[in-house]
Design a protein around this motif. Structure first.
Motif, PDB file in Angstrom:
ATOM      1  N   SER A 102      24.100  42.431 -65.653  1.00 25.54           N
ATOM      2  CA  SER A 102      22.790  42.566 -66.273  1.00 25.54           C
ATOM      3  C   SER A 102      21.798  41.631 -65.609  1.00 25.54           C
ATOM      4  O   SER A 102      22.153  40.776 -64.804  1.00 25.54           O
ATOM      5  CB  SER A 102      22.898  42.245 -67.762  1.00 25.54           C
ATOM      6  OG  SER A 102      23.214  40.872 -67.936  1.00 25.54           O
ATOM      7  N   ALA A 103      20.539  41.764 -65.964  1.00 27.92           N
ATOM      8  CA  ALA A 103      19.488  40.931 -65.373  1.00 27.92           C
ATOM      9  C   ALA A 103      19.722  39.466 -65.648  1.00 27.92           C
ATOM     10  O   ALA A 103      19.333  38.602 -64.864  1.00 27.92           O
ATOM     11  CB  ALA A 103      18.118  41.358 -65.912  1.00 27.92           C
ATOM     12  N   GLY A 104      20.346  39.138 -66.739  1.00 26.50           N
ATOM     13  CA  GLY A 104      20.608  37.741 -67.074  1.00 26.50           C
ATOM     14  C   GLY A 104      21.840  37.183 -66.418  1.00 26.50           C
ATOM     15  O   GLY A 104      22.174  36.025 -66.610  1.00 26.50           O
ATOM     16  N   GLY A 105      22.552  38.021 -65.626  1.00 21.77           N
ATOM     17  CA  GLY A 105      23.719  37.525 -64.914  1.00 21.77           C
ATOM     18  C   GLY A 105      24.998  37.654 -65.716  1.00 21.77           C
ATOM     19  O   GLY A 105      26.019  37.126 -65.334  1.00 21.77           O
ATOM     20  N   THR A 106      24.983  38.404 -66.886  1.00 23.01           N
ATOM     21  CA  THR A 106      26.165  38.557 -67.719  1.00 23.01           C
ATOM     22  C   THR A 106      26.868  39.849 -67.362  1.00 23.01           C
ATOM     23  O   THR A 106      26.229  40.902 -67.267  1.00 23.01           O
ATOM     24  CB  THR A 106      25.787  38.573 -69.205  1.00 23.01           C
ATOM     25  OG1 THR A 106      25.106  37.369 -69.510  1.00 23.01           O
ATOM     26  CG2 THR A 106      27.026  38.708 -70.076  1.00 23.01           C
ATOM     27  N   LEU A 107      28.168  39.816 -67.142  1.00 23.39           N
ATOM     28  CA  LEU A 107      28.913  41.009 -66.820  1.00 23.39           C
ATOM     29  C   LEU A 107      29.014  41.909 -68.046  1.00 23.39           C
ATOM     30  O   LEU A 107      29.314  41.439 -69.134  1.00 23.39           O
ATOM     31  CB  LEU A 107      30.322  40.639 -66.329  1.00 23.39           C
ATOM     32  CG  LEU A 107      30.392  39.893 -64.992  1.00 23.39           C
ATOM     33  CD1 LEU A 107      31.837  39.509 -64.714  1.00 23.39           C
ATOM     34  CD2 LEU A 107      29.855  40.761 -63.871  1.00 23.39           C
ATOM     35  N   SER A 108      28.757  43.183 -67.813  1.00 25.92           N
ATOM     36  CA  SER A 108      28.869  44.146 -68.907  1.00 25.92           C
ATOM     37  C   SER A 108      30.225  44.813 -68.828  1.00 25.92           C
ATOM     38  O   SER A 108      30.625  45.302 -67.777  1.00 25.92           O
ATOM     39  CB  SER A 108      27.763  45.215 -68.778  1.00 25.92           C
ATOM     40  OG  SER A 108      26.488  44.594 -68.818  1.00 25.92           O
ATOM     41  N   SER A 109      30.929  44.844 -69.901  1.00 22.15           N
ATOM     42  CA  SER A 109      32.242  45.491 -69.919  1.00 22.15           C
ATOM     43  C   SER A 109      32.593  45.821 -71.359  1.00 22.15           C
ATOM     44  O   SER A 109      31.986  45.308 -72.296  1.00 22.15           O
ATOM     45  CB  SER A 109      33.304  44.561 -69.328  1.00 22.15           C
ATOM     46  OG  SER A 109      33.631  43.558 -70.248  1.00 22.15           O
ATOM     47  N   PRO A 110      33.600  46.700 -71.581  1.00 20.78           N
ATOM     48  CA  PRO A 110      34.012  47.005 -72.952  1.00 20.78           C
ATOM     49  C   PRO A 110      34.513  45.788 -73.700  1.00 20.78           C
ATOM     50  O   PRO A 110      34.646  45.821 -74.914  1.00 20.78           O
ATOM     51  CB  PRO A 110      35.155  48.023 -72.725  1.00 20.78           C
ATOM     52  CG  PRO A 110      34.891  48.629 -71.386  1.00 20.78           C
ATOM     53  CD  PRO A 110      34.291  47.524 -70.580  1.00 20.78           C
ATOM     54  N   ALA A 111      34.831  44.693 -72.986  1.00 18.65           N
ATOM     55  CA  ALA A 111      35.375  43.516 -73.668  1.00 18.65           C
ATOM     56  C   ALA A 111      34.301  42.517 -74.053  1.00 18.65           C
ATOM     57  O   ALA A 111      34.611  41.402 -74.427  1.00 18.65           O
ATOM     58  CB  ALA A 111      36.389  42.833 -72.746  1.00 18.65           C
ATOM     59  N   MET A 112      33.009  42.909 -73.995  1.00 20.79           N
ATOM     60  CA  MET A 112      31.937  41.948 -74.258  1.00 20.79           C
ATOM     61  C   MET A 112      32.002  41.398 -75.669  1.00 20.79           C
ATOM     62  O   MET A 112      31.592  40.274 -75.937  1.00 20.79           O
ATOM     63  CB  MET A 112      30.578  42.601 -74.037  1.00 20.79           C
ATOM     64  CG  MET A 112      30.237  42.808 -72.560  1.00 20.79           C
ATOM     65  SD  MET A 112      30.037  41.252 -71.705  1.00 20.79           S
ATOM     66  CE  MET A 112      28.545  40.657 -72.476  1.00 20.79           C
ATOM     67  N   GLY A 113      32.550  42.177 -76.562  1.00 20.67           N
ATOM     68  CA  GLY A 113      32.590  41.707 -77.943  1.00 20.67           C
ATOM     69  C   GLY A 113      33.794  40.856 -78.263  1.00 20.67           C
ATOM     70  O   GLY A 113      33.935  40.389 -79.378  1.00 20.67           O
ATOM     71  N   TYR A 114      34.647  40.628 -77.253  1.00 20.95           N
ATOM     72  CA  TYR A 114      35.876  39.860 -77.499  1.00 20.95           C
ATOM     73  C   TYR A 114      35.550  38.387 -77.708  1.00 20.95           C
ATOM     74  O   TYR A 114      34.746  37.810 -77.013  1.00 20.95           O
ATOM     75  CB  TYR A 114      36.833  40.026 -76.317  1.00 20.95           C
ATOM     76  CG  TYR A 114      38.079  39.208 -76.459  1.00 20.95           C
ATOM     77  CD1 TYR A 114      39.083  39.588 -77.332  1.00 20.95           C
ATOM     78  CD2 TYR A 114      38.228  38.017 -75.736  1.00 20.95           C
ATOM     79  CE1 TYR A 114      40.220  38.834 -77.474  1.00 20.95           C
ATOM     80  CE2 TYR A 114      39.370  37.250 -75.879  1.00 20.95           C
ATOM     81  CZ  TYR A 114      40.368  37.676 -76.754  1.00 20.95           C
ATOM     82  OH  TYR A 114      41.484  36.909 -76.882  1.00 20.95           O
ATOM     83  N   GLN A 115      36.193  37.765 -78.672  1.00 20.13           N
ATOM     84  CA  GLN A 115      35.983  36.351 -78.965  1.00 20.13           C
ATOM     85  C   GLN A 115      37.235  35.550 -78.620  1.00 20.13           C
ATOM     86  O   GLN A 115      38.356  36.017 -78.826  1.00 20.13           O
ATOM     87  CB  GLN A 115      35.650  36.157 -80.464  1.00 20.13           C
ATOM     88  CG  GLN A 115      34.406  36.887 -80.904  1.00 20.13           C
ATOM     89  CD  GLN A 115      33.154  36.332 -80.238  1.00 20.13           C
ATOM     90  OE1 GLN A 115      33.042  35.129 -80.038  1.00 20.13           O
ATOM     91  NE2 GLN A 115      32.218  37.208 -79.906  1.00 20.13           N
ATOM     92  N   MET A 116      37.055  34.333 -78.083  1.00 19.60           N
ATOM     93  CA  MET A 116      38.189  33.464 -77.767  1.00 19.60           C
ATOM     94  C   MET A 116      38.904  33.049 -79.051  1.00 19.60           C
ATOM     95  O   MET A 116      38.278  32.725 -80.033  1.00 19.60           O
ATOM     96  CB  MET A 116      37.710  32.220 -77.018  1.00 19.60           C
ATOM     97  CG  MET A 116      37.189  32.511 -75.625  1.00 19.60           C
ATOM     98  SD  MET A 116      36.528  31.014 -74.870  1.00 19.60           S
ATOM     99  CE  MET A 116      37.951  29.948 -74.948  1.00 19.60           C
ATOM    100  N   GLN A 117      40.238  33.056 -78.976  1.00 16.02           N
ATOM    101  CA  GLN A 117      41.030  32.666 -80.130  1.00 16.02           C
ATOM    102  C   GLN A 117      41.791  31.365 -79.881  1.00 16.02           C
ATOM    103  O   GLN A 117      42.555  30.922 -80.722  1.00 16.02           O
ATOM    104  CB  GLN A 117      42.027  33.786 -80.461  1.00 16.02           C
ATOM    105  CG  GLN A 117      41.327  35.093 -80.834  1.00 16.02           C
ATOM    106  CD  GLN A 117      42.321  36.195 -81.114  1.00 16.02           C
ATOM    107  OE1 GLN A 117      43.525  35.978 -81.095  1.00 16.02           O
ATOM    108  NE2 GLN A 117      41.814  37.384 -81.386  1.00 16.02           N
ATOM    109  N   THR A 118      41.623  30.780 -78.675  1.00 18.11           N
ATOM    110  CA  THR A 118      42.314  29.540 -78.358  1.00 18.11           C
ATOM    111  C   THR A 118      41.293  28.458 -78.056  1.00 18.11           C
ATOM    112  O   THR A 118      40.156  28.742 -77.721  1.00 18.11           O
ATOM    113  CB  THR A 118      43.227  29.723 -77.137  1.00 18.11           C
ATOM    114  OG1 THR A 118      42.438  30.174 -76.025  1.00 18.11           O
ATOM    115  CG2 THR A 118      44.320  30.740 -77.420  1.00 18.11           C
ATOM    116  N   GLN A 119      41.695  27.220 -78.191  1.00 18.67           N
ATOM    117  CA  GLN A 119      40.835  26.082 -77.893  1.00 18.67           C
ATOM    118  C   GLN A 119      41.562  25.141 -76.957  1.00 18.67           C
ATOM    119  O   GLN A 119      42.785  25.071 -76.942  1.00 18.67           O
ATOM    120  CB  GLN A 119      40.465  25.343 -79.187  1.00 18.67           C
ATOM    121  CG  GLN A 119      39.598  26.167 -80.138  1.00 18.67           C
ATOM    122  CD  GLN A 119      39.217  25.369 -81.370  1.00 18.67           C
ATOM    123  OE1 GLN A 119      39.679  24.252 -81.561  1.00 18.67           O
ATOM    124  NE2 GLN A 119      38.353  25.949 -82.193  1.00 18.67           N
ATOM    125  N   GLY A 120      40.789  24.439 -76.157  1.00 17.62           N
ATOM    126  CA  GLY A 120      41.368  23.468 -75.235  1.00 17.62           C
ATOM    127  C   GLY A 120      40.331  22.429 -74.883  1.00 17.62           C
ATOM    128  O   GLY A 120      39.136  22.570 -75.195  1.00 17.62           O
TER     129      GLY A 120
END
Length: 506
Positions: free
Chosen positions: A396-414
């Motif tokens: 996208s214009a903002g430099g963010t990759l568009s993909s079906p996984a865009m709505g995925y949220q991280m479930q791990t922390q480090g």
């Protein structure tokens, strides 16, 4: 070690040849030839005077000792060791060479050798002459080898020098009479009077004794060594250094047995490898930077038993420890110590399924754990648009990759904790799906004060399967637990090295 053997051979040959040239110009060997008063009788050769012997050994022994004493300093790139080796090698080769020459003359006479070249000898008599000369020169070579090894201040290395020198002297003496016998007829035919015909033999013999002494000294060191280290990263990368002393010091000082130049974070005397019984231990000197062994911090002033194949990390220097006594044991180490992402992936996973989350891939290769990279274009990501962590998808214009996984949220922390440098103790939470590390101000973790870190050095991608570290084709590489990696599945306790910066993943 191959370079040490070759360098020893070349240095010894050069010293012997230059010594021959110099002594031939200073000694009049023809003055020793006394024509026979009886017709048809061969001339008589007078023995060398004491002054002639001193001149010969000063030239030959001194120059061979000088050049062989410089070998360690040249191979290890240590100017101080080079200078000390030359300063001690020259007088050592001269003095001990004279002692060896005198002992060799006694042995030569006992074995029936003759100084005057004999013609018409039977095969047995000729062999006796050659062997007498070989055993007569062997003590001289022994003295040269010991003299050239004095600068090491190691009894083991001096013993190796003695063995190598003895074999070198034997080989040099063996070819001396053979060369003189082959060239004598031509020299005699070109002269109308009795002349010395030993010049070509001395040229070959003195060159040979230097070359063979250097060669056998190097071979003895390689074959008889019990432990050594190989510098894998740093100024002297690729060089081997033998651990011949009971305590070998590692540090920035040129007087250290294993000098680590070019990294000001390394202390003058940073650590030591000490022999206790038949095994060697790594000792930390309690420096602020600390010492890593196989990616783990050694306790301050603590020690750890070393095994063949262990990786020592001191600042930007990576040092591989090698030891014959533990070589077999190290070959049985579990492959889990060298784990990688490719090893962790199930080998039976079908190609249309992601090996990490198990979900089906779409037409672009994206799956449920595909990372959406914020603020980084696909051209900046290692591996191009086909990388698993930078899938081929519109940007996208903002430099963010568009993909079906865009709505995925991280479930791990480090988190990453900086272990050294000006940011030591700082903690960075890995809260983004893609965390960038490098010298650029735009990176999420900025390491601006480490010049050995690339501008955009690496990424840490987070997802359901955990965190994956990916190197961005950096100049100095990315290291995890002492191993250079391009992609690595991180687990708690991993030590990440970027340039001179060490980070702990938790």
């Amino acid at each position: 070690m191959k370079s040490r053997i070759l360098m020893g051979l070349l240095a010894g040959a050069l010293g012997g040849f230059l010594g021959w040239l110099l002594q031939e110009s200073l000694i009049n060997y023809n003055s020793l030839i006394i024509p026979s008063a009886l017709p048809g009788q061969p001339p008589v050769e007078a023995p060398l005077t004491t002054q002639m012997v001193m001149i010969m050994m000063l030239c030959v022994g001194g120059l061979i000792g000088l050049f062989l004493g410089a070998v360690d300093g040249i191979v290890e790139g240590n100017k101080r060791k080079l200078l000390i080796g030359m300063l001690l090698g020259a007088p050592g080769g001269f003095l001990l060479g004279i002692i060896g020459l005198n002992l060799g003359n006694v042995l030569f006479n006992i074995l029936g050798g003759r100084e005057t070249l004999q013609t018409g000898l039977s095969p047995t008599g000729f062999l006796q002459q050659i062997l007498a000369r070989a055993f007569g020169w062997a003590p001289m070579g022994l003295g040269l080898g010991v003299g050239a090894s004095l600068s090491t201040r190691s009894g083991k290395r001096i013993g190796q020098g003695a063995l190598g020198g003895f074999l070198g002297g034997f080989a040099g003496g063996f070819v001396f009479d053979m060369a003189s016998s082959l060239t004598a007829p031509a020299q005699t035919a070109l002269s109308s009077r009795a002349i010395d015909v030993g010049g070509p033999g001395r040229a070959i013999g003195f060159t040979a004794i230097g070359a063979f002494t250097g060669l056998f000294m190097g071979l003895a060191q390689v074959l008889l060594k019990s432990a050594w280290v190989r510098l894998l990263a740093g100024r002297n990368e690729g060089r081997d250094i033998s651990l011949d002393k009971s305590t070998s010091i590692l540090g920035r000082d040129e007087r250290c047995d294993v000098p680590l130049f070019g990294d000001m974070q390394v202390a003058v005397q940073h650590a030591a490898i000490q022999l206790k019984g038949s095994r060697r231990y790594l000792l930390d000197a309690g420096t602020p930077l600390g010492t890593l062994l196989n990616g783990q911090n050694l306790p301050a002033r603590g020690e750890a038993l070393l095994q063949d194949g262990d990786m020592i990390q001191i600042g930007s220097h990576r040092i591989l420890f090698r030891e014959k006594v533990s070589e077999t044991a190290s070959s049985r180490r579990s492959a889990e110590q060298l784990r990688s992402v490719s090893q962790a992936a199930p080998v039976q996973m079908p190609s249309h399924l992601c090996p990490y989350c198990g979900s089906a891939k779409d037409a672009y290769g994206n799956c449920q754990c595909t990372i959406a990279v914020q603020g980084v274009s696909s051209a900046q990501i290692p591996g191009g648009a086909t990388s698993m962590y930078a899938p081929s998808a519109p940007v996208s214009a903002g430099g963010t990759l568009s993909s079906p996984a865009m709505g995925y949220q991280m479930q791990t922390q480090g988190r990453l904790t900086v272990q050294n440098g000006d940011k030591a103790g700082q903690v960075f939470l890995l809260q983004k799906e893609n965390t960038t590390l490098g010298r650029e101000a735009s990176c999420d973790i900025v390491l601006a004060n480490d010049p050995s870190v690339s501008r955009l050095h690496a990424y840490i991608a987070g997802g359901a399967a955990g965190f994956v570290l990916q190197d961005n084709q950096s100049a100095n590489g990315t290291w995890v637990n002492g191993q250079r990696v391009s992609t690595w599945q991180l687990t708690a306790g991993d030590n990440i090295q970027m340039g001179q910066t060490m980070l702990l993943f938790e």
